[in-house]
Design an enzyme around this catalytic site. Structure first.
Site, PDB file in Angstrom:
ATOM      1  N   GLU A 116      37.373  38.566  50.259  1.00 46.41           N
ATOM      2  CA  GLU A 116      37.576  37.804  49.030  1.00 46.41           C
ATOM      3  C   GLU A 116      36.595  36.637  48.930  1.00 46.41           C
ATOM      4  O   GLU A 116      36.132  36.288  47.841  1.00 46.41           O
ATOM      5  CB  GLU A 116      39.009  37.280  48.960  1.00 46.41           C
ATOM      6  CG  GLU A 116      40.080  38.349  48.853  1.00 46.41           C
ATOM      7  CD  GLU A 116      40.471  38.939  50.204  1.00 46.41           C
ATOM      8  OE1 GLU A 116      41.330  39.834  50.232  1.00 46.41           O
ATOM      9  OE2 GLU A 116      39.907  38.497  51.241  1.00 46.41           O
ATOM     10  N   ASN A 131      35.508  48.922  49.934  1.00 50.64           N
ATOM     11  CA  ASN A 131      34.730  49.351  48.775  1.00 50.64           C
ATOM     12  C   ASN A 131      33.305  49.740  49.173  1.00 50.64           C
ATOM     13  O   ASN A 131      32.754  49.182  50.129  1.00 50.64           O
ATOM     14  CB  ASN A 131      34.741  48.257  47.697  1.00 50.64           C
ATOM     15  CG  ASN A 131      33.688  47.199  47.922  1.00 50.64           C
ATOM     16  OD1 ASN A 131      32.503  47.435  47.728  1.00 50.64           O
ATOM     17  ND2 ASN A 131      34.127  46.014  48.326  1.00 50.64           N
TER      18      ASN A 131
END
Length: 431
Positions: free
Chosen positions: A61, A334
């Protein structure tokens, strides 16, 4: 109200266990025992000017928020940015990425979700707005912001079907939390739809900010340096691997791959570097470590990527990458960083945390899916043995990454009205 009271009571009972868990984790990462007062809302630092508060839980993040943080600083030069984290690695990543921006950017831990700790935090920093990266839902934090009139938003938000079912099981506690967020920027239509069913309002599909992270030139240069160290061998990268994945991977690699294939193995969590090095040795494979910064020997089979913040360099140096977290039921990682530098990607069957972006990469021709690690290695060898296919997948990855950019600008547009209408910040004081 009743459920939140019960939730708070559970937090009071669990708080001692939370500190015991910090002590347990400190066996591998002593940094967990630093700044303990911040976990209870006690802070020493003061922030200059009005404060924009941005919460980024850990490493992923924190890296993902970089385009947004820079855009907010540019758009609001009168403001400073307070970054909050939950892990030492997230905090260390922030220091690496944004240390030169001090004192306009500073990092602390977000307190545990206890009402009085939250009040201390908000009273001390008095943020003009709160921005939660991805999906962090803390009921007492949300209620504290509601009571103080602090707009609290969620950006780059994602919610898998599995997580949505989990939130659905706690009923009104989740519904009230989602409903009291001032705005949500969702990654996809599916994320937005699932959040709306749980009571979220003021939803906008803004896309995935991670597409806006440009591969740093210094990381690409480092990747070229890595490649020179490896020599003429083909390079297979196992990126962000998790516990339970390295053992089967190393066993299959020893059986299926010739000595002219070098495995670059990068565990997801730094506290596991030593453990994974021992796994490689038990598999009978010669290993060298990135941290030793030595020439890579011709008979080395595995190069252990025991460093932080160099994932773009590893992807730049690789011919093909197996993405970790997707071979066990962990939800995957990802593939955007790999695609952005033109590295073909192989993902496993478990990508529920990143299902849309993984499916998009597969549809774009930048990635393929394998049923298990051994199948993944077979797929990797096919790509390594087909230079034309490898080149086409790399070009497809770059195009895929470039075509999805723009989420940062849309997110700033979502936040700007809230920043304009937020009440002026007051000088902070310790609670």
């Amino acid at each position: 109200m009743i459920l939140r009271t019960l939730y708070t009571a559970i937090w009071y009972l669990a708080a001692p266990l939370a500190f015991l868990r910090l002590a347990w984790r400190a066996r591998r990462q002593p940094e967990y025992l630093q700044h303990l007062g911040e976990r209870l809302g006690r802070y020493r630092i003061r922030m200059p000017g009005p404060v924009i508060w941005l919460h980024a839980v850990s490493v992923g993040e924190t890296r993902a928020c970089a385009p947004l943080l820079h855009a907010l600083l540019d758009a609001h030069p009168e403001c400073s940015v307070l970054l909050t984290h939950m892990t030492p690695t997230g905090r260390a990543t922030a220091a690496e990425l944004f240390g030169e921006l001090a004192p306009r950017v500073h990092s602390v831990y977000l307190p545990y979700d206890l009402p009085w700790a939250i009040r201390r935090f908000l009273r001390h920093f008095h943020p003009r707005i709160g921005i939660l990266m991805e999906t962090e839902l803390w009921p007492n934090l949300i209620e504290g912001c509601r009571r103080t009139g602090t707009p609290l938003t969620m950006v780059n938000a994602r919610l898998s079907e599995r997580s949505a079912r989990g939130y659905g099981r706690i009923g009104s506690l989740a519904r009230n939390a989602f409903a009291h967020l001032s705005a949500i920027g969702a990654q996809t239509e599916g994320d937005s739809r699932r959040m709306a069913k749980l009571g979220a309002r003021n939803l906008l599909v803004t896309g995935n900010i991670k597409f806006d992270i440009a591969p740093p030139t210094e990381m690409q240069a480092l990747g070229a340096d890595f490649r020179n160290r490896f020599g003429p061998r083909q390079v297979l990268l196992a990126a962000s691997t998790r516990e339970g994945e390295e053992g089967p991977l190393l066993d299959a690699f020893a059986r299926l791959c010739a000595p002219d294939v070098l495995l670059v193995l990068v565990p997801r969590h730094p506290q596991r570097f030593d453990e994974v090095a021992k796994l490689v040795q038990r598999a009978g494979l010669k290993v060298q470590r990135r941290s030793r910064d030595m020439p890579v020997m011709a008979d080395t089979r595995v190069w252990l990527g025991d460093s932080m913040g160099e994932m773009y360099a590893y992807y730049s140096a690789a011919d093909v990458a197996l993405i970790g977290g997707s071979w066990e039921q962990l939800g995957g990682q990802n593939p955007i960083e790999a695609s952005a530098v033109g590295c073909p990607v192989i993902v496993g069957p478990h990508t529920f945390n990143f299902s849309v972006v993984c499916n998009q990469a597969i549809e774009a021709g930048a990635a393929v899916r394998a049923d298990n690690i051994e199948d993944g290695l077979h797929q990797a060898l096919k790509i390594l043995d087909n230079p034309a296919r490898r080149k086409n997948m790399g070009e497809a990855g770059r195009h895929f990454a470039e075509s999805h950019r723009g989420a940062t600008a849309r997110t700033v547009d979502l936040l700007t009205p809230l920043l304009k209408t937020a009440r002026p910040s007051k000088p902070g004081r310790q609670g």
